[in-house]
Scaffold this motif. Structure first.
Motif, PDB file in Angstrom:
ATOM      1  N   ASP A   3      59.430 -20.379  25.465  1.00 35.08           N
ATOM      2  CA  ASP A   3      59.739 -21.618  24.754  1.00 35.08           C
ATOM      3  C   ASP A   3      60.368 -22.644  25.710  1.00 35.08           C
ATOM      4  N   TYR A   4      60.572 -23.812  25.153  1.00 37.70           N
ATOM      5  CA  TYR A   4      61.029 -24.962  25.941  1.00 37.70           C
ATOM      6  C   TYR A   4      62.307 -24.666  26.728  1.00 37.70           C
ATOM      7  N   GLN A   5      63.265 -23.978  26.072  1.00 39.73           N
ATOM      8  CA  GLN A   5      64.537 -23.698  26.736  1.00 39.73           C
ATOM      9  C   GLN A   5      64.336 -22.812  27.964  1.00 39.73           C
ATOM     10  N   GLU A   6      63.394 -21.887  27.877  1.00 41.88           N
ATOM     11  CA  GLU A   6      63.150 -21.019  29.036  1.00 41.88           C
ATOM     12  C   GLU A   6      62.552 -21.807  30.194  1.00 41.88           C
ATOM     13  N   TYR A   7      61.688 -22.757  29.870  1.00 46.14           N
ATOM     14  CA  TYR A   7      61.166 -23.641  30.928  1.00 46.14           C
ATOM     15  C   TYR A   7      62.308 -24.431  31.563  1.00 46.14           C
ATOM     16  N   LEU A   8      63.182 -24.954  30.696  1.00 42.26           N
ATOM     17  CA  LEU A   8      64.329 -25.709  31.224  1.00 42.26           C
ATOM     18  C   LEU A   8      65.170 -24.839  32.144  1.00 42.26           C
ATOM     19  N   ASN A   9      65.444 -23.620  31.696  1.00 42.74           N
ATOM     20  CA  ASN A   9      66.277 -22.722  32.500  1.00 42.74           C
ATOM     21  C   ASN A   9      65.667 -22.452  33.865  1.00 42.74           C
ATOM     22  N   PHE A  10      64.326 -22.271  33.865  1.00 44.27           N
ATOM     23  CA  PHE A  10      63.674 -22.039  35.149  1.00 44.27           C
ATOM     24  C   PHE A  10      63.837 -23.266  36.050  1.00 44.27           C
ATOM     25  N   LEU A  11      63.643 -24.449  35.482  1.00 45.86           N
ATOM     26  CA  LEU A  11      63.764 -25.670  36.292  1.00 45.86           C
ATOM     27  C   LEU A  11      65.188 -25.834  36.830  1.00 45.86           C
ATOM     28  N   TYR A  12      66.180 -25.510  36.013  1.00 44.37           N
ATOM     29  CA  TYR A  12      67.567 -25.592  36.496  1.00 44.37           C
ATOM     30  C   TYR A  12      67.759 -24.665  37.705  1.00 44.37           C
ATOM     31  N   SER A  13      67.250 -23.453  37.600  1.00 41.91           N
ATOM     32  CA  SER A  13      67.460 -22.508  38.715  1.00 41.91           C
ATOM     33  C   SER A  13      66.642 -22.929  39.939  1.00 41.91           C
ATOM     34  N   ALA A  14      65.439 -23.477  39.693  1.00 40.31           N
ATOM     35  CA  ALA A  14      64.596 -23.895  40.823  1.00 40.31           C
ATOM     36  C   ALA A  14      65.217 -25.081  41.562  1.00 40.31           C
ATOM     37  N   LEU A  15      66.059 -25.836  40.860  1.00 39.72           N
ATOM     38  CA  LEU A  15      66.671 -27.024  41.476  1.00 39.72           C
ATOM     39  C   LEU A  15      67.982 -26.702  42.196  1.00 39.72           C
ATOM     40  N   GLU A  16      68.402 -25.469  42.112  1.00 42.17           N
ATOM     41  CA  GLU A  16      69.719 -25.099  42.620  1.00 42.17           C
ATOM     42  C   GLU A  16      69.992 -25.612  44.044  1.00 42.17           C
ATOM     43  N   PHE A  17      69.024 -25.381  44.944  1.00 42.63           N
ATOM     44  CA  PHE A  17      69.261 -25.757  46.342  1.00 42.63           C
ATOM     45  C   PHE A  17      69.087 -27.247  46.597  1.00 42.63           C
ATOM     46  N   GLN A  18      68.360 -27.916  45.686  1.00 45.98           N
ATOM     47  CA  GLN A  18      68.134 -29.351  45.917  1.00 45.98           C
ATOM     48  C   GLN A  18      69.165 -30.219  45.188  1.00 45.98           C
ATOM     49  N   ASN A  19      69.997 -29.582  44.385  1.00 41.71           N
ATOM     50  CA  ASN A  19      71.017 -30.311  43.635  1.00 41.71           C
ATOM     51  C   ASN A  19      72.251 -30.500  44.519  1.00 41.71           C
TER      52      ASN A  19
END
Lengths: 80, 401
Positions: A3-19
């Motif tokens: 679901d949408y929240q799981e996609y969001l969670n993945f994007l948050y983790s994928a952005l970890e190093f670029q944040n």
């Protein structure tokens, strides 16, 4: 189907190093205006998502993507 | 404000003006030969012109242009669709098709119009385009107009192309794959045998831009696909008349008879005036010359190797293999501008390339070699680069030979 929240969670983790500004990420966080991703970093980020979900994200959908939430919705759509 | 987005460019122009350098739009006041000119008041060797075979000053091409201007006038004043198709245009289309061993050809007014026009028209909404990430700006402009889904694959990376075709599933065999023969900025050649093999496995249509490779590669000068032995896998070849053929214009050739219907669906073909007959005539003459004089290609490659080997021996960061385009990559913008300026002072004109025209965040001193360069001129170019090192403007990054 994820679901949408799981996609969001993945994007948050994928952005970890670029944040680099260590922002608290939400679905309303803008990828370029808030996080400050360069065009090269956007492409690296996109590739990370593509490989994770085994999809290709067409360049032509990117002009409609400003926030993490916009991207999560597009990725979910492409991964259906 | 409407003009805000141009401020970065305006600032850059102001910086260049302050430093009294003019790498963009430098005015050529006189052309002395295919390889020498007077640029911004200085006599220079032209090492950034894409005049690969040196035909812009061939007397046969000049005579053909003069005769055609006298016979047909200075311009057609109309589109190919209306009054602008003269028998010269038709003859060139037959000859370029014959040169490629196919039956169908379209001649465009510029190379940009050829690639932009074809890429905006071949695929449309609902279709998918897979293009090499380092594709030329005209290709990006075209695919953006097409309305198709646009997917990039990593530059010169057949595995990434295969991965993305696999992800398309049943749609793969309808996809349009876009690559170039020689890439214009770094001079690297596409791995076309591998790309063709991927296409054979997954299907799709291959569009190949041979702008920088036509005349330079292949047994008869047809380009990179001929050199790789994969012409049968290419559905559409595009190219330009403004490089090896020394004039201006572009083309697309194909074995597919549908090209004749596609012709009248391309806005960049329909809604622009056709090339002046003089240009078409000189292009026809140049095409005959590259067919009859393969030694021009040999001379081009001798010069390409001489320049590439010379710069590499200096330890400069050039590409992995010799090519008619030899680019020196630099990381610092200001240092690259200083080097460009010093090369001009030393009597050598090269292209300064800045992102996004360069394929990465690097800056380039881009040299293009011509068959018309003498060995002495190539050595002068190398000596000018050695001068950059002596002056401390650039640091060698490898040991060279």
């Amino acid at each position: 189907m994820t679901d949408y929240q799981e996609y969001l969670n993945f994007l948050y983790s994928a952005l970890e190093f670029q944040n680099k500004k260590q922002l608290v990420l939400s679905e309303d966080t803008a990828l370029v205006a808030d996080i400050g991703l360069s065009s090269l970093e956007v492409m690296e980020f996109i590739e990370k998502i593509e490989d994770h979900f085994d999809i290709s994200i067409p360049l032509n959908i990117l002009p409609d993507v400003n926030t993490i939430g916009d991207l999560a919705r597009k990725v979910r759509e492409l991964n259906l | 404000m409407l003009f805000d987005k141009f401020q970065t460019m305006a600032n850059f122009q102001a910086e260049l003006a302050e430093r009294h350098v003019k790498p963009f739009g430098a005015v050529t006041e006189k052309i002395l030969s295919a390889t020498e000119g007077v640029v911004e008041g200085r006599n220079v060797i032209l090492a950034g012109t894409n005049n690969y075979l040196g035909l812009s000053f061939d007397p046969r091409c000049i005579k053909a242009a003069q005769d055609a201007a006298a016979r047909w006038g200075t311009g057609t004043t109309g589109s190919r669709l209306a009054n602008g198709s003269f028998s010269e245009h038709q003859a060139l289309e037959s000859e370029i098709a014959q040169f490629y061993g196919v039956d169908h050809a379209i001649v465009f007014s510029t190379g940009y119009a050829a690639t932009m026009g074809m890429c905006s028209t071949l695929a449309g909404p609902g279709d998918t385009i897979l293009l090499d990430a380092d594709s030329h700006a005209s290709i990006y402009a075209g695919v953006k107009l097409s309305g198709a889904d646009i997917i990039r694959f990593k530059h010169n990376n057949p595995e990434d192309l295969a991965k993305r075709l696999r992800r398309l599933g049943d749609r793969a065999n309808q996809a349009l794959i876009i690559a170039e023969g020689i890439y214009s900025m770094l001079g690297d050649v596409a791995p076309l045998q591998e790309i063709a093999a991927v296409k054979r496995e997954y299907g799709g249509y291959l569009f190949l831009d041979e702008a920088h490779s036509m005349g330079a590669l292949g047994d008869t000068g047809r380009g990179a696909a001929q050199a790789a032995g994969v012409e049968a896998d290419v559905d559409f070849f595009a190219g330009t008349f403004s490089k090896s053929l020394g004039a201006i214009g572009g083309f697309c050739v194909s074995r597919h008879p549908e090209l004749e219907a596609i012709r009248y669906c391309i806005n960049a073909y329909i809604f622009t005036a056709s090339s002046a007959p003089s240009i078409i005539a000189s292009t026809r003459a140049a095409l005959r010359i590259i067919t009859e004089e393969p030694q021009l290609r040999l001379r081009l490659w001798d010069n390409a190797h001489r320049l590439y080997d010379g710069l590499k021996a200096l330890g400069l960061p050039v590409g992995p293999t010799a090519s008619p385009v030899v680019a020196v990559e630099m990381e610092d913008r200001s240092a690259t501008i200083d080097c460009w300026n010093a090369l001009m002072q030393a009597g050598v004109y090269v292209n300064l390339v800045i992102p996004p025209a360069s394929p990465s965040t690097n800056f380039l001193l881009r040299n293009s070699v011509s068959a018309a360069h003498s060995s002495e001129q190539i050595d002068t170019i190398i000596a000018a680069y050695a001068g950059l090192i002596s002056a401390g403007l650039i640091t060698p990054t490898n040991k060279g030979h």
